[in-house]
Design an enzyme around this catalytic site. Sequence first.
Site, PDB file in Angstrom:
ATOM      1  N   HIS A  55       0.835  -1.207   0.000  1.00  0.00           N
ATOM      2  CA  HIS A  55       0.000   0.000   0.000  1.00  0.00           C
ATOM      3  C   HIS A  55       0.864   1.249   0.000  1.00  0.00           C
ATOM      4  CE1 HIS A  55      -3.755   2.133   0.460  1.00  0.00           C
ATOM      5  NE2 HIS A  55      -3.284   2.817   1.486  1.00  0.00           N
ATOM      6  N   HIS A  57       0.830   5.540  -1.411  1.00  0.00           N
ATOM      7  CA  HIS A  57       0.395   6.740  -2.122  1.00  0.00           C
ATOM      8  C   HIS A  57       1.685   7.531  -2.386  1.00  0.00           C
ATOM      9  CE1 HIS A  57      -3.570   5.605  -0.765  1.00  0.00           C
ATOM     10  NE2 HIS A  57      -3.308   5.893   0.494  1.00  0.00           N
ATOM     11  N   GLN A  60       2.349  11.377  -1.726  1.00  0.00           N
ATOM     12  CA  GLN A  60       2.342  11.925  -0.374  1.00  0.00           C
ATOM     13  C   GLN A  60       3.745  12.055   0.219  1.00  0.00           C
ATOM     14  OE1 GLN A  60      -0.581   9.793   1.984  1.00  0.00           O
ATOM     15  NE2 GLN A  60      -2.242  10.317   0.567  1.00  0.00           N
ATOM     16  N   ARG A  81      -5.544  15.379   6.453  1.00  0.00           N
ATOM     17  CA  ARG A  81      -6.126  15.226   5.120  1.00  0.00           C
ATOM     18  C   ARG A  81      -6.286  16.576   4.423  1.00  0.00           C
ATOM     19  NH1 ARG A  81     -12.039  12.662   3.673  1.00  0.00           N
ATOM     20  NH2 ARG A  81     -12.679  14.606   4.663  1.00  0.00           N
ATOM     21  N   TYR A 120      -4.749   7.394  -6.618  1.00  0.00           N
ATOM     22  CA  TYR A 120      -6.030   8.102  -6.705  1.00  0.00           C
ATOM     23  C   TYR A 120      -5.914   9.559  -7.135  1.00  0.00           C
ATOM     24  CZ  TYR A 120      -5.338   9.736  -1.784  1.00  0.00           C
ATOM     25  OH  TYR A 120      -4.874  10.293  -0.617  1.00  0.00           O
ATOM     26  N   HIS A 206     -11.995   3.462  -3.283  1.00  0.00           N
ATOM     27  CA  HIS A 206     -11.210   4.133  -2.248  1.00  0.00           C
ATOM     28  C   HIS A 206     -11.647   3.756  -0.844  1.00  0.00           C
ATOM     29  CE1 HIS A 206     -10.233   7.440   0.560  1.00  0.00           C
ATOM     30  NE2 HIS A 206      -9.106   7.521  -0.126  1.00  0.00           N
ATOM     31  N   HIS A 231      -9.727   1.057   1.454  1.00  0.00           N
ATOM     32  CA  HIS A 231      -9.538   1.563   2.815  1.00  0.00           C
ATOM     33  C   HIS A 231     -10.781   1.247   3.633  1.00  0.00           C
ATOM     34  CE1 HIS A 231      -6.931   4.934   0.892  1.00  0.00           C
ATOM     35  NE2 HIS A 231      -6.109   4.139   1.551  1.00  0.00           N
ATOM     36  N   GLU A 234     -10.285   2.859   9.259  1.00  0.00           N
ATOM     37  CA  GLU A 234      -9.000   3.415   9.687  1.00  0.00           C
ATOM     38  C   GLU A 234      -9.149   4.277  10.927  1.00  0.00           C
ATOM     39  OE1 GLU A 234      -5.288   6.115   7.906  1.00  0.00           O
ATOM     40  OE2 GLU A 234      -7.056   5.735   6.677  1.00  0.00           O
ATOM     41  N   HIS A 268      -5.851  -1.137   6.462  1.00  0.00           N
ATOM     42  CA  HIS A 268      -5.977  -0.688   7.847  1.00  0.00           C
ATOM     43  C   HIS A 268      -6.880  -1.629   8.651  1.00  0.00           C
ATOM     44  CE1 HIS A 268      -3.804   2.794   6.561  1.00  0.00           C
ATOM     45  NE2 HIS A 268      -4.798   3.251   5.831  1.00  0.00           N
ATOM     46  N   ASP A 319       2.153   3.297   2.820  1.00  0.00           N
ATOM     47  CA  ASP A 319       1.029   4.227   2.802  1.00  0.00           C
ATOM     48  C   ASP A 319       1.450   5.649   2.430  1.00  0.00           C
ATOM     49  OD1 ASP A 319      -1.419   5.455   3.142  1.00  0.00           O
ATOM     50  OD2 ASP A 319      -1.807   4.632   5.114  1.00  0.00           O
TER      51      ASP A 319
END
Length: 451
Positions: A55, A57, A60, A81, A120, A206, A231, A234, A268, A319
């Site tokens: 996993h 992203h 980020q 977020r 995403y 998502h 997800h 979480e 998660h 992540d």
Amino acid sequence: MTRLWFETALLPTGWANDVAIDIAEGRIEAITSGAVPGQGDERHALALPGLPNLHSHAFQRAFAGGTEVRGPTGDSFWTWREAMYRAVDRMDPEHIQAIAAQVYVEMLEAGFIRVGEFHYLHHDRDGAPYADIGELAHRIAAAAQETGIALTLLPVFYAHGGFGAQAPNHGQRRFINSVDSFGRLIESARRATSSLPDAVVGIAPHSLRAATAGEIGAILPLAEGGPIHIHVAEQTKEVDDCLGWSGQRPVEYLLDHAPVDAHWCFIHATHMSDDETRRMAQSGAVAGLCPITEANLGDGIFPAPDFLAAGGRYGVGSDSNVQIDAAGELRLLEYSQRLAHRARNVLALSEGRSTGGALFDASLNGGAQALGAVAALTVGAPADLVSLDVEHPALAGRTGAAALDAWIFAAARPAVDCVWRRGDKLVENGRHRARHAVEARFRAALTKIAS
């Protein structure tokens, strides 16, 4: 034909000594234990199969360490977020590719050899699709091509801003697709990965916040038998919101409304009831655990002992990529359980078993299942190997499972020596061969994003 020789290697049957591995056309052609090294053999001390990172992203990584200032009302996943949305506003396709390449270099240097990219970020800054709706998927594939990492690409379906098909907010505009446009995105993603060896394409609704049960059902055929990641559970607020909307908890809702099986990976799954824990384990779905990110975001602690007692499987991922460290993910997974249960060697599960060995084996097998790939030193598999630096002080005098324990729990600096992907040595002396060029582009991208 290439032959590598190792003093010891972790095979599917366990640890073996004096192991020769013959490689042809990127795959393992033969494995011989008790072999005498030949004059032309490349020799190393200790070989492991490369660990899957289930996993990521990648984008980020651009703001890792940049959200560690306390806000006026306290901080949480939800305030983080909002910071992520602001960072996304400043990224263009060249930035995405540069950031992903840096992430994949760091993963390979850490001992990860395949990444599950939960992708995403799809559209332009104003939310409009690019001329090719999969432009950014092509950028991810290009980063994988450049760095050599094996790729499981998981384009994300994201349509809503909250449970009950709430309208998305402004910060989510670059993520949003309809069922129809998502189909076109998947087609583009398959084109993007068509030239990558051993690439896998799956799908990723998502979350239940971002996709309805009907939409999830509509996109499932697009997986074509590949991985399905989502997800779930979480945060406690997510559980409360799901209960308020549906009367069910998130994992409970998914198990009741989707055909969950071994193709699925629940990312998660931190906050589950005892019944959800048992049912998820029995479904065959893999738990995708990201201990460093989960700690960084204040998510909570996964109910690992109960899940494993019910037959559950897990893998690890990085992540948000706030820190990329394969051994660190395994270490924090165990340490979080020690804190929760006030005990030691929690995930070893049985007397006399190495905790590091148990963590590595479970994450290797669960990660491979979740990413639709093979992750083992076995004949016919891709020649994806990692060697550890036995000159590292933490590994002095350690072999086999004891070396794994030392790598995971005692090495204060990286202990990965070399990494081979399909028999091609990408990392030597702990450094990726493209690090200098990739890092220069990454630095330039971050400077431009911040300006």
